[in-house]
Design a protein around this motif. Structure first.
Motif, PDB file in Angstrom:
ATOM      1  N   UNK A   1       0.815  -1.215   0.000  1.00  0.00           N
ATOM      2  CA  UNK A   1       0.000   0.000   0.000  1.00  0.00           C
ATOM      3  C   UNK A   1       0.853   1.271   0.000  1.00  0.00           C
ATOM      4  N   UNK A   2       2.129   1.152   0.379  1.00  0.00           N
ATOM      5  CA  UNK A   2       3.012   2.316   0.318  1.00  0.00           C
ATOM      6  C   UNK A   2       4.455   1.841   0.257  1.00  0.00           C
ATOM      7  N   UNK A   3       5.267   2.565  -0.502  1.00  0.00           N
ATOM      8  CA  UNK A   3       6.709   2.319  -0.586  1.00  0.00           C
ATOM      9  C   UNK A   3       7.412   3.662  -0.660  1.00  0.00           C
TER      10      UNK A   3
ATOM     11  N   UNK B   1     -15.452   0.382  -4.279  1.00  0.00           N
ATOM     12  CA  UNK B   1     -15.687  -0.379  -5.508  1.00  0.00           C
ATOM     13  C   UNK B   1     -14.429  -0.630  -6.334  1.00  0.00           C
ATOM     14  N   UNK B   2     -13.365   0.145  -6.129  1.00  0.00           N
ATOM     15  CA  UNK B   2     -12.146  -0.005  -6.921  1.00  0.00           C
ATOM     16  C   UNK B   2     -10.922  -0.051  -6.014  1.00  0.00           C
ATOM     17  N   UNK B   3     -10.057  -1.022  -6.237  1.00  0.00           N
ATOM     18  CA  UNK B   3      -8.811  -1.124  -5.484  1.00  0.00           C
ATOM     19  C   UNK B   3      -7.727  -0.350  -6.224  1.00  0.00           C
ATOM     20  N   UNK B   4      -7.179   0.703  -5.632  1.00  0.00           N
ATOM     21  CA  UNK B   4      -6.200   1.527  -6.352  1.00  0.00           C
ATOM     22  C   UNK B   4      -4.876   0.799  -6.525  1.00  0.00           C
ATOM     23  N   UNK B   5      -4.188   1.083  -7.623  1.00  0.00           N
ATOM     24  CA  UNK B   5      -2.834   0.576  -7.826  1.00  0.00           C
ATOM     25  C   UNK B   5      -1.814   1.530  -7.239  1.00  0.00           C
ATOM     26  N   UNK B   6      -0.577   1.080  -7.170  1.00  0.00           N
ATOM     27  CA  UNK B   6       0.496   1.938  -6.663  1.00  0.00           C
ATOM     28  C   UNK B   6       0.802   3.037  -7.666  1.00  0.00           C
ATOM     29  N   UNK B   7       0.763   4.289  -7.203  1.00  0.00           N
ATOM     30  CA  UNK B   7       1.046   5.444  -8.052  1.00  0.00           C
ATOM     31  C   UNK B   7       2.113   6.312  -7.395  1.00  0.00           C
ATOM     32  N   UNK B   8       3.028   6.883  -8.182  1.00  0.00           N
ATOM     33  CA  UNK B   8       4.077   7.737  -7.598  1.00  0.00           C
ATOM     34  C   UNK B   8       3.507   9.059  -7.077  1.00  0.00           C
ATOM     35  N   UNK B   9       3.986   9.458  -5.907  1.00  0.00           N
ATOM     36  CA  UNK B   9       3.604  10.751  -5.328  1.00  0.00           C
ATOM     37  C   UNK B   9       4.842  11.577  -4.990  1.00  0.00           C
ATOM     38  N   UNK B  10       6.004  11.076  -5.351  1.00  0.00           N
ATOM     39  CA  UNK B  10       7.260  11.758  -5.094  1.00  0.00           C
ATOM     40  C   UNK B  10       8.410  10.861  -5.512  1.00  0.00           C
TER      41      UNK B  10
ATOM     42  N   UNK C   1     -10.739  -1.217  -2.079  1.00  0.00           N
ATOM     43  CA  UNK C   1      -9.535  -1.118  -1.254  1.00  0.00           C
ATOM     44  C   UNK C   1      -9.675  -2.012  -0.026  1.00  0.00           C
ATOM     45  N   UNK C   2      -8.682  -2.840   0.278  1.00  0.00           N
ATOM     46  CA  UNK C   2      -8.805  -3.735   1.430  1.00  0.00           C
ATOM     47  C   UNK C   2      -8.838  -3.000   2.772  1.00  0.00           C
ATOM     48  N   UNK C   3      -8.385  -1.749   2.798  1.00  0.00           N
ATOM     49  CA  UNK C   3      -8.371  -0.976   4.044  1.00  0.00           C
ATOM     50  C   UNK C   3      -9.639  -0.141   4.208  1.00  0.00           C
ATOM     51  N   UNK C   4     -10.573  -0.257   3.262  1.00  0.00           N
ATOM     52  CA  UNK C   4     -11.749   0.611   3.226  1.00  0.00           C
ATOM     53  C   UNK C   4     -12.509   0.616   4.546  1.00  0.00           C
ATOM     54  N   UNK C   5     -12.793  -0.536   5.123  1.00  0.00           N
ATOM     55  CA  UNK C   5     -13.653  -0.620   6.317  1.00  0.00           C
ATOM     56  C   UNK C   5     -13.034   0.043   7.536  1.00  0.00           C
ATOM     57  N   UNK C   6     -11.712   0.226   7.553  1.00  0.00           N
ATOM     58  CA  UNK C   6     -11.032   0.781   8.730  1.00  0.00           C
ATOM     59  C   UNK C   6     -10.530   2.205   8.498  1.00  0.00           C
ATOM     60  N   UNK C   7     -10.778   2.757   7.322  1.00  0.00           N
ATOM     61  CA  UNK C   7     -10.155   4.019   6.926  1.00  0.00           C
ATOM     62  C   UNK C   7     -11.050   5.208   7.231  1.00  0.00           C
ATOM     63  N   UNK C   8     -10.505   6.208   7.879  1.00  0.00           N
ATOM     64  CA  UNK C   8     -11.271   7.415   8.193  1.00  0.00           C
ATOM     65  C   UNK C   8     -11.322   8.392   7.015  1.00  0.00           C
ATOM     66  N   UNK C   9     -10.543   8.128   5.955  1.00  0.00           N
ATOM     67  CA  UNK C   9     -10.489   9.021   4.802  1.00  0.00           C
ATOM     68  C   UNK C   9     -11.288   8.504   3.611  1.00  0.00           C
ATOM     69  N   UNK C  10     -11.999   7.406   3.760  1.00  0.00           N
ATOM     70  CA  UNK C  10     -12.571   6.713   2.614  1.00  0.00           C
ATOM     71  C   UNK C  10     -13.586   7.567   1.856  1.00  0.00           C
ATOM     72  N   UNK C  11     -13.629   7.339   0.554  1.00  0.00           N
ATOM     73  CA  UNK C  11     -14.619   7.951  -0.316  1.00  0.00           C
ATOM     74  C   UNK C  11     -15.356   6.824  -1.039  1.00  0.00           C
ATOM     75  N   UNK C  12     -16.365   7.166  -1.806  1.00  0.00           N
ATOM     76  CA  UNK C  12     -17.208   6.155  -2.448  1.00  0.00           C
ATOM     77  C   UNK C  12     -16.408   5.260  -3.379  1.00  0.00           C
ATOM     78  N   UNK C  13     -15.454   5.828  -4.085  1.00  0.00           N
ATOM     79  CA  UNK C  13     -14.660   5.063  -5.038  1.00  0.00           C
ATOM     80  C   UNK C  13     -13.853   3.951  -4.355  1.00  0.00           C
TER      81      UNK C  13
ATOM     82  N   UNK D   1       2.101   5.186  -3.457  1.00  0.00           N
ATOM     83  CA  UNK D   1       1.017   4.783  -2.572  1.00  0.00           C
ATOM     84  C   UNK D   1      -0.114   4.173  -3.397  1.00  0.00           C
ATOM     85  N   UNK D   2      -0.915   3.314  -2.742  1.00  0.00           N
ATOM     86  CA  UNK D   2      -2.118   2.750  -3.353  1.00  0.00           C
ATOM     87  C   UNK D   2      -3.314   3.309  -2.600  1.00  0.00           C
TER      88      UNK D   2
END
Length: 342
Positions: free
Chosen positions: A239-241, A306-315, A291-303, A320-321
């Motif tokens: 989920x993060x590297x 329904x969709x598990x994000x892939x790892x994307x560069x942020x720096x 997203x597997x962390x959806x049920x425990x996440x305080x930041x979750x949105x509707x997307x 992060x996913x």
């Protein structure tokens, strides 16, 4: 430094009577020569299964590596460890790639002497005779801090303390001067003082031998002074590297924030209540669609549901996913750019 290890899309499943356990779900990462990579996450997230898959140590059945590539070695001797023969992978295990297992009491054979267990790999992989292997074993035990090493060759594992057994495991791992050492939570069962000694020992030996290290742990506090990069796993996914300083200074995934929030800090001027991550990890037999962390996440949105994000560069070197990039915010902060907070 050249590239030593390249893991691509590794998937491992366990086929049980209750269903298919999705233990490792398409993880990818790299490791350079002489580098230390930490893999962190809570129990059951796939850390140990992921590295045991590299060496094909998954029991079959019920386990099976269903997909992926594991490229190991320099350019002139680079091989996919998942495609080579059984005899060839045995030459890699304990020789070019060594592993320190989590519990030395169950990893060491209780009916064989310490001297035999350390010298066995020396005779098998390096072709040493008994006399040369014995001398090398004494040198290794002294190197890892076993007092009166020559007098302890005929002792059995139960005659050693937990910390000393772990030092024996490290000696076994380093016996053939491996290019890569995998340390699977080597300090978990030890008290804090011995943990620090083992960590410093591994760092010193890495400097002397020049090997790369994959250090597996659930304790982010151990990682700070040990690794150059950190991979955070959750429910079999990465989920993060990020580089270690970047991860601690600018965590971007809600799960990483939760892990860091549970650690006490010595540099704070006033005490604060440690936070916990509410809820439980998902069932790996019945993973959610999103997203597997959806049920425990305080930041979750509707997307996220329904969709598990892939790892994307942020720096630089930071991926992060997550559909919601929380940036450098503390928990409860507002929008970070990849989505909208509820």
């Amino acid at each position: 430094m050249g590239r030593l290890l390249d893991v691509k899309g590794l998937e491992t499943r366990f086929f049980t009577q209750d269903g298919v356990v999705h233990a490792v779900n398409g993880i990818s990462y790299t490791l350079d020569e002489g580098e230390t990579l930490a893999i962190v996450g809570e129990s059951g997230c796939g850390k140990s299964v992921g590295v045991m898959s590299l060496l094909r140590l998954i029991p079959q059945p019920p386990g099976k590596i269903t997909s992926g590539e594991v490229w190991f070695g320099a350019n002139s001797d680079r091989k996919n460890l998942l495609r080579i023969g059984d005899d060839e992978i045995r030459q890699v295990r304990g020789n070019r790639i060594a592993m320190i297992f989590q519990d030395p009491m169950t990893s060491l054979n209780p009916v064989l002497t310490i001297g035999f267990q350390v010298s066995e790999a020396l005779m098998l992989h390096m072709g040493l005779d008994k006399a040369a292997a014995k001398k090398r074993t004494i040198d290794l035990l002294e190197m890892v801090g076993i007092p009166r090493a020559a007098d302890r060759l005929d002792d059995y594992p139960h005659q050693f303390s937990g910390g000393m057994r772990q030092r024996v495991m490290i000696a076994m791992g380093l016996s053939c001067n491996p290019q890569l050492l995998i340390a699977d939570e080597p300090t978990t069962a030890l008290d804090v003082t011995i943990q620090a000694q083992i960590t410093e020992l591994v760092k010193r030996l890495q400097h002397e031998i020049g090997m790369a290290i994959i250090w597996i742990t659930h304790d982010l506090g151990v990682v700070a002074g040990l690794a150059q990069r950190v991979v955070v796993m959750y429910a079999g996914f990465i989920v993060e590297e990020a580089p270690v300083k970047e991860l601690y200074g600018n965590p971007r995934h809600p799960y990483t924030l939760g892990l860091l929030g549970s650690l006490p800090r010595l540099d704070e001027h006033r005490a604060r209540r440690l936070t916990s991550i509410e809820g439980l990890p998902p069932d790996l037999i019945d993973l959610p669609k999103g997203c597997p962390f959806y049920a425990r996440c305080r930041y979750r949105i509707e997307q996220c549901e329904t969709e598990n994000p892939g790892l994307e560069p942020v720096g630089p070197g930071h991926r992060i996913a997550c559909w919601v990039d929380i940036g450098s915010a503390e928990p409860g902060f507002a929008d970070g750019g990849r989505g909208r907070l509820q």
